[in-house]
Motif scaffolding. Structure first.
Motif, PDB file in Angstrom:
ATOM      1  N   ASN A   6     -11.149   5.093  -1.932  1.00 39.30           N
ATOM      2  CA  ASN A   6     -11.269   4.193  -0.778  1.00 39.30           C
ATOM      3  C   ASN A   6     -10.171   4.472   0.230  1.00 39.30           C
ATOM      4  O   ASN A   6     -10.150   5.606   0.751  1.00 39.30           O
ATOM      5  N   ASP A   7      -9.300   3.557   0.519  1.00 30.31           N
ATOM      6  CA  ASP A   7      -8.470   3.667   1.723  1.00 30.31           C
ATOM      7  C   ASP A   7      -7.561   4.898   1.769  1.00 30.31           C
ATOM      8  O   ASP A   7      -6.970   5.279   0.758  1.00 30.31           O
ATOM      9  N   GLN A  42      -6.607   6.266  -2.047  1.00 33.51           N
ATOM     10  CA  GLN A  42      -6.675   5.207  -3.053  1.00 33.51           C
ATOM     11  C   GLN A  42      -7.853   5.528  -3.976  1.00 33.51           C
ATOM     12  O   GLN A  42      -8.918   5.915  -3.499  1.00 33.51           O
ATOM     13  N   LYS A  68      -6.546   0.543  -9.378  1.00 33.31           N
ATOM     14  CA  LYS A  68      -6.350   1.584  -8.363  1.00 33.31           C
ATOM     15  C   LYS A  68      -4.980   2.272  -8.441  1.00 33.31           C
ATOM     16  O   LYS A  68      -3.969   1.639  -8.706  1.00 33.31           O
ATOM     17  N   TYR A  91      -2.252  -1.128  -4.575  1.00 31.80           N
ATOM     18  CA  TYR A  91      -3.130  -1.301  -3.407  1.00 31.80           C
ATOM     19  C   TYR A  91      -2.516  -0.642  -2.169  1.00 31.80           C
ATOM     20  O   TYR A  91      -1.423  -0.081  -2.214  1.00 31.80           O
ATOM     21  N   SER A  92      -3.235  -0.779  -1.059  1.00 34.21           N
ATOM     22  CA  SER A  92      -2.922   0.048   0.111  1.00 34.21           C
ATOM     23  C   SER A  92      -1.548  -0.208   0.709  1.00 34.21           C
ATOM     24  O   SER A  92      -0.992  -1.305   0.605  1.00 34.21           O
ATOM     25  N   ARG A  96      -2.007  -8.346   2.059  1.00 38.50           N
ATOM     26  CA  ARG A  96      -1.833  -6.964   1.587  1.00 38.50           C
ATOM     27  C   ARG A  96      -1.850  -5.929   2.713  1.00 38.50           C
ATOM     28  O   ARG A  96      -2.069  -6.243   3.857  1.00 38.50           O
ATOM     29  N   ASP A  97      -1.626  -4.687   2.305  1.00 39.85           N
ATOM     30  CA  ASP A  97      -1.758  -3.484   3.146  1.00 39.85           C
ATOM     31  C   ASP A  97      -0.659  -3.368   4.205  1.00 39.85           C
ATOM     32  O   ASP A  97      -0.944  -3.263   5.414  1.00 39.85           O
ATOM     33  N   GLU A 130      -7.898  -6.925   6.787  1.00 41.13           N
ATOM     34  CA  GLU A 130      -7.412  -5.866   5.907  1.00 41.13           C
ATOM     35  C   GLU A 130      -6.891  -4.722   6.772  1.00 41.13           C
ATOM     36  O   GLU A 130      -7.357  -4.487   7.884  1.00 41.13           O
ATOM     37  N   TRP A 134     -11.561   5.945   5.854  1.00 43.53           N
ATOM     38  CA  TRP A 134     -12.361   6.018   4.626  1.00 43.53           C
ATOM     39  C   TRP A 134     -13.825   6.089   5.058  1.00 43.53           C
ATOM     40  O   TRP A 134     -14.295   5.217   5.799  1.00 43.53           O
TER      41      TRP A 134
HETATM   42  C1  FRU Z   1      -9.594  -2.183   1.780  1.00 43.87           C
HETATM   43  C2  FRU Z   1      -8.914  -2.766   0.559  1.00 43.87           C
HETATM   44  C3  FRU Z   1      -7.472  -3.133   0.862  1.00 43.87           C
HETATM   45  C4  FRU Z   1      -6.834  -3.083  -0.483  1.00 43.87           C
HETATM   46  C5  FRU Z   1      -7.549  -1.932  -1.142  1.00 43.87           C
HETATM   47  C6  FRU Z   1      -7.758  -2.083  -2.623  1.00 43.87           C
HETATM   48  O1  FRU Z   1     -10.638  -1.355   1.456  1.00 43.87           O
HETATM   49  O2  FRU Z   1      -9.619  -3.896   0.081  1.00 43.87           O
HETATM   50  O3  FRU Z   1      -7.329  -4.372   1.526  1.00 43.87           O
HETATM   51  O4  FRU Z   1      -5.452  -2.874  -0.416  1.00 43.87           O
HETATM   52  O5  FRU Z   1      -8.806  -1.827  -0.503  1.00 43.87           O
HETATM   53  O6  FRU Z   1      -8.346  -0.967  -3.166  1.00 43.87           O
END
Ligand code: FRU
Length: 479
Positions: A46-47, A63, A74, A106-107, A166-167, A223, A304
């Protein structure tokens, strides 16, 4: 793919070599692997994370849950590149292996400090009742790509957020390091928190406030917020989940959007002179876009090619998701442009005049000029039965329409099979990058972008011209 929690959160060390070999073999069976895009070796990508310039090269993590096409425990997988086109997996990984990131690394983002790369990311933690704690934590990567994690939580969730926090994305503004973090407030609206590194020490962060970016709060969570500077103008790129469609028309499950701003006022914690919210991409999938400013001031982004909560035809081969091409941002006449970095032309292995083709290897670039006052239709990934991905460039009505209802294996059809956007009614250029099951279309050198997956069946590899008279080039691409 829906897998039970016990599988998705099984410790990495519990997976046997045999199980992993089976997953790898299954990935190899896929007819859809990309040739010049980053895909996960196995499992779900993903990200983009930690996109940065470090030690004379570009760093980009993806990720990943490596054990199947689902959102599980993850990690970050490290890749490096000299030219932003060819990326290599180095073997370095940011693993979910401490009590501060026990349920996922996570991200987050990265920034080079005195010869080491600092990673600021979200540690996802769950207790026995599956209640979440979301911690912003740090790690250092040295020049040999050894990663050492810090012991401390650097940013605890403040009182005004739910467990959606997050992120963190770090950026340098006038010599001071800041970070923005995506959040949900207690009324369940999305917002963005701004922090600063006290005395520019990335191990200590203090809250500056809630960033005023002219949002309405109609989304329930933001996000992956990113602030990059293009010709000194701040550009906010973010994913407002659940954004009201009266505010912005979007077709995908969650939008990836941006605003161009005139300036950043730190005192007022405010982005000043914000544009309207706009779609970053008009295709079927582009999400969690991450950007950074290079030491020489360029603004680069990568997305992504995938979306949360969607099943993909590749799931049965134990992988999902890909990374977009790296795109450089510019602003012309107040509009944001995103276009692949110049080195992308190094993939052009041969060049010929554009004509229809019964067969290609589905790995090519088209550079086409569409005359004004004409409706042209191309069918890509086409077969002899008239199936294919329809791309209409209509310079009479001023619109682009991408229709995948007859293109390969169908999926995510609940979210529609057509995407469109408006264009000016004049001569229009399109650069179209096809990579087996990925298509990235750049209109007028990046004024509008369509990023999408297409999963062609056997023999769906032609290019047909249904109407119109576009002219230009066909380049075969080789990685
Ligand atoms: C976005 C997300 C982020 C998070 C990550 C987890 O796609 O949901 O907010 O950090 O993916 O995998």
């Amino acid at each position: 793919m829906n897998l039970p929690r016990e599988i998705r959160y099984r410790a990495y060390s519990d997976w046997t070599k045999d199980e992993m070999d089976k997953i790898k073999d299954n990935v190899k069976r896929s007819p859809w692997r990309a040739s010049y895009h980053i895909e996960p070796k196995t499992g779900l990508l993903n990200d983009p994370n930690g996109f940065s310039f470090f030690n004379g090269k570009y760093t980009l993590f993806y990720q990943n849950w490596p054990f199947g096409a689902a959102h599980g425990l993850k990690e970050w997988v490290h890749t490096e590149s000299d030219d932003l086109v060819h990326f290599h997996v180095t073997g370095a990984e940011l693993l979910p292996d401490t009590k501060r990131d026990s349920h996922g690394a996570y991200s987050g983002s990265a920034y080079e400090i005195e010869g080491n790369l600092f990673l600021l990311y979200t540690g996802n933690v769950r207790n026995e009742n599956w209640e979440r704690d979301t911690l912003q934590i740090g790690a250092w990567m040295d020049k040999d790509y050894n990663i050492t994690k810090g012991e401390n939580v650097l940013i605890h969730p403040p009182a005004d957020v739910t467990d959606h926090f997050r992120d963190p994305q770090m950026f340098n503004y006038e010599g001071q390091l800041y970070a923005i973090v995506g959040a949900q407030n207690l009324e369940k609206s999305g917002f963005i928190k701004l922090y600063k590194a006290t005395d520019n020490n990335v191990e200590t962060w203090e809250e500056v406030g809630n960033l005023d970016f002219g949002g309405t709060g109609s989304e329930y969570m933001i996000e992956c917020p990113n602030l990059v500077f293009v010709d000194k103008k701040p550009v906010l790129i973010y994913c407002p989940q659940g954004l009201d469609k009266s505010e912005l028309n979007y077709g995908n499950i969650y939008p990836n959007t941006f605003k161009i701003c005139q300036s950043l006022d730190i005192e007022k914690v405010k982005l000043v002179g914000t544009s309207e919210i706009q779609n970053l991409d008009y295709g079927f999938e582009a999400y969690a876009t991450q950007g950074f400013n290079t030491p020489d001031g360029r603004a680069l982004i990568v997305s992504w090619i995938g979306l949360p909560d969607i099943d993909y035809p590749t799931d049965k081969y134990d992988y999902q998701g890909a990374m977009s091409l790296v795109k450089e941002l510019s602003i012309k006449d107040g509009k944001l442009y995103q276009y692949p970095v110049e080195a992308i032309t190094s993939l052009r292995a041969s060049s010929e005049q554009f004509t229809a083709k019964a067969e290609t290897n589905n790995t090519y670039e088209l550079e086409l000029t569409f005359p004004p006052n004409q409706k042209s239709e191309l069918l890509l990934f086409s077969d002899s039965k008239g199936n294919g991905l329809s791309l209409i460039v209509d310079t009479k009505e001023g619109k682009i329409i991408l229709d995948r209802s007859k293109a390969g294996i169908q999926y995510a059809t609940d979210f529609g099979t057509i995407r469109e956007c408006s264009i000016d009614t004049k001569e229009t250029i399109a650069n179209i990058f096809v990579d087996n099951s990925i298509i990235e279309i750049f209109i007028n050198k990046g004024e509008k972008v369509f990023t999408s997956r297409v999963f062609p069946e056997k023999h769906q590899n032609g290019i047909q011209l249904k109407s119109g008279e576009p002219t230009g080039k066909y380049f075969e691409l080789k990685y």
